[in-house]
Write an enzyme that holds these catalytic residues in place. Structure first.
Site, PDB file in Angstrom:
ATOM      1  N   ASN A  52      -1.109   3.388  11.610  1.00  0.00           N
ATOM      2  CA  ASN A  52      -0.851   4.685  10.995  1.00  0.00           C
ATOM      3  C   ASN A  52      -1.783   4.994   9.821  1.00  0.00           C
ATOM      4  OD1 ASN A  52       1.520   6.168  12.305  1.00  0.00           O
ATOM      5  ND2 ASN A  52       2.208   4.044  12.242  1.00  0.00           N
ATOM      6  N   ASP A  97       2.048  -2.723  18.795  1.00  0.00           N
ATOM      7  CA  ASP A  97       1.472  -3.630  17.785  1.00  0.00           C
ATOM      8  C   ASP A  97       2.426  -4.793  17.500  1.00  0.00           C
ATOM      9  OD1 ASP A  97       3.323  -1.872  16.562  1.00  0.00           O
ATOM     10  OD2 ASP A  97       2.253  -1.872  14.640  1.00  0.00           O
ATOM     11  N   THR A 149       5.553   3.537 -17.510  1.00  0.00           N
ATOM     12  CA  THR A 149       5.918   4.092 -16.202  1.00  0.00           C
ATOM     13  C   THR A 149       5.243   3.353 -15.050  1.00  0.00           C
ATOM     14  OG1 THR A 149       6.234   6.238 -17.227  1.00  0.00           O
ATOM     15  CG2 THR A 149       5.991   6.222 -14.839  1.00  0.00           C
TER      16      THR A 149
HETATM   17  N1  LIG Z   1      -9.206   0.153   2.434  1.00  0.00           N
HETATM   18  C1  LIG Z   1      -7.895   0.312   2.636  1.00  0.00           C
HETATM   19  N2  LIG Z   1      -7.434   1.471   3.149  1.00  0.00           N
HETATM   20  C2  LIG Z   1      -6.118   1.659   3.367  1.00  0.00           C
HETATM   21  N3  LIG Z   1      -5.178   0.734   3.094  1.00  0.00           N
HETATM   22  C3  LIG Z   1      -5.579  -0.429   2.578  1.00  0.00           C
HETATM   23  C4  LIG Z   1      -6.948  -0.708   2.335  1.00  0.00           C
HETATM   24  N4  LIG Z   1      -7.025  -1.971   1.847  1.00  0.00           N
HETATM   25  C5  LIG Z   1      -5.776  -2.450   1.769  1.00  0.00           C
HETATM   26  N5  LIG Z   1      -4.892  -1.535   2.192  1.00  0.00           N
HETATM   27  C6  LIG Z   1      -3.433  -1.711   2.236  1.00  0.00           C
HETATM   28  O1  LIG Z   1      -3.115  -1.833   3.587  1.00  0.00           O
HETATM   29  C7  LIG Z   1      -1.896  -1.155   3.866  1.00  0.00           C
HETATM   30  C8  LIG Z   1      -2.013  -0.584   5.259  1.00  0.00           C
HETATM   31  O2  LIG Z   1      -2.108  -1.693   6.122  1.00  0.00           O
HETATM   32  P1  LIG Z   1      -2.841  -1.635   7.519  1.00  0.00           P
HETATM   33  O3  LIG Z   1      -2.510  -2.920   8.166  1.00  0.00           O
HETATM   34  O4  LIG Z   1      -4.256  -1.285   7.357  1.00  0.00           O
HETATM   35  O5  LIG Z   1      -2.046  -0.406   8.163  1.00  0.00           O
HETATM   36  P2  LIG Z   1      -1.930   0.173   9.621  1.00  0.00           P
HETATM   37  O6  LIG Z   1      -2.187  -0.967  10.577  1.00  0.00           O
HETATM   38  O7  LIG Z   1      -0.541   0.671   9.648  1.00  0.00           O
HETATM   39  O8  LIG Z   1      -2.945   1.255   9.755  1.00  0.00           O
HETATM   40  C9  LIG Z   1      -1.698  -0.122   2.781  1.00  0.00           C
HETATM   41  O9  LIG Z   1      -0.358  -0.194   2.326  1.00  0.00           O
HETATM   42  C10 LIG Z   1      -2.661  -0.529   1.677  1.00  0.00           C
HETATM   43  O10 LIG Z   1      -1.960  -0.989   0.518  1.00  0.00           O
HETATM   44  C1  LIG Z   2       6.809   0.410  13.055  1.00  0.00           C
HETATM   45  C2  LIG Z   2       5.413   0.994  13.267  1.00  0.00           C
HETATM   46  C3  LIG Z   2       5.375   2.395  12.716  1.00  0.00           C
HETATM   47  C4  LIG Z   2       4.414   0.112  12.493  1.00  0.00           C
HETATM   48  O1  LIG Z   2       3.142   0.728  12.511  1.00  0.00           O
HETATM   49  P1  LIG Z   2       2.015   0.465  11.416  1.00  0.00           P
HETATM   50  O2  LIG Z   2       2.667   0.294  10.114  1.00  0.00           O
HETATM   51  O3  LIG Z   2       1.358  -0.856  11.791  1.00  0.00           O
HETATM   52  O4  LIG Z   2       1.047   1.590  11.488  1.00  0.00           O
HETATM   53  C5  LIG Z   2       5.021   0.938  14.782  1.00  0.00           C
HETATM   54  O5  LIG Z   2       5.163  -0.369  15.262  1.00  0.00           O
HETATM   55  C6  LIG Z   2       5.888   1.869  15.600  1.00  0.00           C
HETATM   56  O6  LIG Z   2       5.684   3.048  15.641  1.00  0.00           O
HETATM   57  N1  LIG Z   2       6.929   1.284  16.276  1.00  0.00           N
HETATM   58  C7  LIG Z   2       7.842   1.997  17.132  1.00  0.00           C
HETATM   59  C8  LIG Z   2       9.264   1.742  16.765  1.00  0.00           C
HETATM   60  C9  LIG Z   2       9.718   0.304  16.903  1.00  0.00           C
HETATM   61  O7  LIG Z   2       8.902  -0.628  16.886  1.00  0.00           O
HETATM   62  O8  LIG Z   2      10.945   0.097  17.029  1.00  0.00           O
HETATM   63  K   LIG Z   3       2.875  -2.559  10.471  1.00  0.00           K
END
Ligand SMILES: Nc1ncnc2c1ncn2[C@@H]1O[C@H](COP(=O)(O)OP(=O)(O)O)[C@@H](O)[C@H]1O
Ligand SMILES: CC(C)(COP(=O)(O)O)[C@@H](O)C(=O)NCCC(=O)O
Ligand SMILES: [K+]
Length: 273
Positions: A21, A119, A197
């Site tokens: 996401n 995933d 804060t």
């Molecule tokens: N360059 C970056 N861009 C975005 N998120 C980052 C980055 N580096 C570290 N993060 C951290 O990674 C998290 C998102 O994890 P990620 O595994 O990349 O997400 P997803 O698989 O859902 O796209 C964020 O909460 C953020 O704190």
């Molecule tokens: C829970 C998630 C949003 C995690 O996605 P991510 O944070 O890695 O982008 C993804 O695995 C998803 O959309 N799952 C569908 C609902 C479920 O796993 O029950």
């Molecule tokens: K995740």
């Protein structure tokens, strides 16, 4: 599954994409081994259409920063294995030639529910195959998820909550006078009872998240005392480091694997074809 992934092509390079996401995670397999990986923003639709029209290595080199010295011919077409939890992004890839779009049907885990994220299925499968079942996966991404599987390789279930970045964003965006903080800027843990804060927000979010993760792990270990516990995702280094400090007995048994979902993809597609 697409013919390209049949045994005749098993020596060739394959690009694995995980669309989360927040970001797109890519991993290049050569000869069944994960050669190099990276994290980038979601690609614009124009770039994806360009890649679909000319799916060659040299086009990929300009779209994502692959190393320039790869042992692959520049005009070689690059097949893609896609695991996405963002349907609007998945749609952009439909016309890519040699696309293998992974679904839950590709993951041999038993008793999955139909809306489980691909995933999560790949991560817990990769964890179990690599370190053994039972396994618990903590994926600290946009959402933070717990996903457990038992010794019979069946899904036990899990939990979903807002990830670290999303917790900061929700306070920063949905309140009138709280600043928007970023995880990357937090070098040390705040005092629990904070006097400004920013530190108060950090304290509230980080200490409840660490305590919550500990609580889920404790409950899991009551069910499966010998289970491996693997942490992955963008915030996994940060959380592992601080879990280790706060709860040494738990921190020390956590396995950090940033490439966990790629390990799952390797198991379900790459090594079997
Ligand atoms: N360059 C970056 N861009 C975005 N998120 C980052 C980055 N580096 C570290 N993060 C951290 O990674 C998290 C998102 O994890 P990620 O595994 O990349 O997400 P997803 O698989 O859902 O796209 C964020 O909460 C953020 O704190
Ligand atoms: C829970 C998630 C949003 C995690 O996605 P991510 O944070 O890695 O982008 C993804 O695995 C998803 O959309 N799952 C569908 C609902 C479920 O796993 O029950
Ligand atoms: K995740």
């Amino acid at each position: 599954m697409n013919n390209y992934f049949s045994s005749t092509n098993k020596q060739l390079p394959v690009l694995a994409l995980i669309i989360g996401n927040s970001r797109l995670h890519w991993g290049l397999f050569i000869d069944k081994n994960l050669y190099t990986t990276g994290d980038i923003s979601h690609l614009p639709i124009s770039v994806i259409h360009q890649l679909a029209a000319y799916p060659t290595l040299d086009n990929w080199l300009t779209a994502i920063s692959l190393p320039s010295d790869l042992p692959i011919a520049p005009d070689h077409p690059i097949p893609v294995i896609l695991a996405s939890v963002v349907p609007s992004q998945t749609a952009f890839w439909q016309n890519y030639p040699h696309l293998c779009l992974l679904t839950l049907a590709d993951v041999p885990l038993q008793e999955m529910y139909p809306t489980l994220g691909i995933d999560r299925a790949l991560a817990v499968w990769g964890a179990g195959i690599t370190w053994g079942f039972p396994a618990l996966v903590i994926d600290a991404g946009t959402a933070l998820t717990f996903t457990g599987a038992n010794a019979q390789k069946s899904l036990v279930g899990g939990a979903i909550l807002p990830g670290l970045g999303l917790q900061f964003a929700s306070l920063g965006q949905k309140t009138g006078q709280l600043p928007l903080l970023e995880t990357g800027l937090i070098s040390s843990l705040p005092p629990r009872f904070a006097m400004n804060t920013s530190r108060a927000i950090q304290s509230g979010i980080i200490y409840t998240l660490l305590a919550g993760i500990k609580d889920f792990i404790d409950h899991w270990l009551l069910l499966f005392p010998e289970s491996k516990i693997i942490i992955t995702g963008g915030d996994s280094d940060f959380l592992q480091k601080h879990l280790e400090n706060q709860f040494p007995e738990i921190g020390n048994r956590l396995i950090l694997e940033k490439n966990l979902i790629f390990l799952g993809m390797r198991e379900v597609v790459i090594v079997n074809y």
